[in-house]
Write an enzyme that holds these catalytic residues in place. Sequence first.
Site, PDB file in Angstrom:
ATOM      1  N   ASP A 138       2.439   3.112   7.912  1.00 52.25           N
ATOM      2  CA  ASP A 138       1.227   2.333   7.634  1.00 52.25           C
ATOM      3  C   ASP A 138       1.515   0.962   7.018  1.00 52.25           C
ATOM      4  OD1 ASP A 138      -1.304   1.395   7.288  1.00 52.25           O
ATOM      5  OD2 ASP A 138      -2.059   3.172   6.269  1.00 52.25           O
TER       6      ASP A 138
ATOM      7  N   LYS B  93       2.031   4.723  -1.138  1.00 52.35           N
ATOM      8  CA  LYS B  93       1.384   5.880  -1.761  1.00 52.35           C
ATOM      9  C   LYS B  93       1.894   7.128  -1.052  1.00 52.35           C
ATOM     10  CE  LYS B  93      -2.649   5.030   1.203  1.00 52.35           C
ATOM     11  NZ  LYS B  93      -4.098   4.733   1.236  1.00 52.35           N
TER      12      LYS B  93
ATOM     13  N   ASP C 114       0.831  -1.207   0.000  1.00 53.65           N
ATOM     14  CA  ASP C 114       0.000   0.000   0.000  1.00 53.65           C
ATOM     15  C   ASP C 114       0.867   1.259   0.000  1.00 53.65           C
ATOM     16  OD1 ASP C 114      -2.437   1.358  -0.116  1.00 53.65           O
ATOM     17  OD2 ASP C 114      -2.606   1.498   2.061  1.00 53.65           O
TER      18      ASP C 114
ATOM     19  N   THR D 290      -4.525   0.907  -2.789  1.00 52.21           N
ATOM     20  CA  THR D 290      -5.261   2.097  -3.179  1.00 52.21           C
ATOM     21  C   THR D 290      -5.270   2.150  -4.695  1.00 52.21           C
ATOM     22  OG1 THR D 290      -4.518   3.193  -1.163  1.00 52.21           O
ATOM     23  CG2 THR D 290      -5.364   4.598  -2.923  1.00 52.21           C
TER      24      THR D 290
ATOM     25  N   ASN E  36       1.383   7.786   2.685  1.00 53.80           N
ATOM     26  CA  ASN E  36       2.123   6.972   3.649  1.00 53.80           C
ATOM     27  C   ASN E  36       3.601   7.357   3.727  1.00 53.80           C
ATOM     28  OD1 ASN E  36      -0.140   5.538   4.358  1.00 53.80           O
ATOM     29  ND2 ASN E  36       0.238   3.853   2.950  1.00 53.80           N
TER      30      ASN E  36
END
Length: 390
Positions: free
Chosen positions: A167, A148, A146, A186, A151
Site C-alpha cells: 500500500d 501500520k 502510512d 492513520t 500494510n
Amino acid sequence: MARENGDAGRGETWKKQVDDIKKIFDFKEVLGTGAFSEVVLAQEKLTGRMFAVKCIPKKALKGKESSIENEIAVLRKIKHENIVALEDIYESPDHLYLIMQLVSGGELFDRIVEKGFYTEKDASTLIRQVLDAVNYLHRMGIVHRDLKPENLLYFNPQDESKIMISDFGLSKMEGSGDVMSTACGTPGYVAPEVLAQKPYSKAVDCWSIGVIAYILLCGYPPFYDENDSKLFEQILKADYEFDAPYWDDISDSAKDFISSLMEKDPAKRFTCEQALRHPWIAGDTALCKNIHESVSRQIRKNFAKSKWRQAFNATAVVRHMRRLQLGSSMGSSMDRAENFTSTPRRLKPPLPYCPRSTNRDDAAETARPRTPGGPGAAVLFADLQHQLPS
C-alpha cells in the site's frame, strides 16, 4: 492484444494499452476494496502465474489523477525483497490496472494470533525486515507515510516467511517540488509533527515503526482514547507508557528501542539506519521468552478485524481535527499544538487491558467498544490543512 502506449511526450510509455484485460488475465475473486479501487486475484493466461490486480475505474479517478500517478511513480522505482512489487501496468478505455506481486501468507496480526509460540526475538526479526525495507525507501527519497500493521503482509504461508510492505497510495517522493505538510496517514500511527501540520520528513516513518514495535510486544496501541481529539492530544505530546503488568516481562532494551523511535522531536528520533544498529535489532538483547498468550489475547481484544478494518469518513476526520484545533487552549494554530495546557485523559482499552484499574467495577465501566477514530481505523487525513479554518 496489449500494446505499449507510445505517447512518450506525456511520459506514459510504461502503460500497456488493452481493449479487454480479461483477454490477458482470468479474474478469480475479489481480495479487497479501497476508496476508489478493487483488488482482484487473477491468473495470467499465457504463463499461469497468479497476481493481485488493482482495478481502478477512470471515472473514479477524476480529480484524483495525481494521487494514482504518484503511487505508480513510487512503485515503479522500488525493487526490494520486503516490498510488494509492481509487475506491470495496463490501461483500457475505462480502467487502469496495476499488476501487483501476489503475497499469500496473510496479515501480520492473524499470523501472530495463530502462532503457539511468539517471543521478543520474533518481533525483533519482523521489525528488522521493516526497517531494512523502509531504509531502502528512504535512501531512494521515498517516504511511505502510512506504515501500520494492516500494510504488513507475509509473503507465503510458511512459518519462516518474510514480511512484505504494501500500500503505497500515500507515499511521497522527497524533493518532488513541494514540502511535505499534508496531514495523512492513520491516526494511531502518525507522528506528532504530522498531526501538528508542520513540515515533516522521512522521520514520520520511523515513528510509525516504533508504534508497530510497541503493539507487537504487548498487543495494544500506545495511544488510546474514545474521543479522537484527546487521542490526538496524546500523540502530539508523545504521551505513552510501558504499563505494568503487560510490559513487566519485556526487556529494557526493547523499551529503549521503542523510545528511540517514538521520540517526539523528529531531530532526535532514530533514523532507520540508527535503529538497525540498535542492540535489540543487531545484537542479542531481544528475549526468547514466550509472550504469545498475553500478546495474542490483547490483539484479539484491540484489533478485531471488524474494528481495525473500518473505514472512517474523511468528513468526520475534518470535524474531529477542527474540534482539536478550535476547542483547545492552543488558539488558532495547529503549529502550537504541543502547548496544550489541558491534561489528556487516557482511557483504558477493553478488558483485560486495564493497567490503571484497581477496581473490577472501574475496569468494566471503561471497557467500551472502540470507535472508528481509534488507532485501528483506516483513516486518511487528505489535505486537511486546506479544509480546516485558518
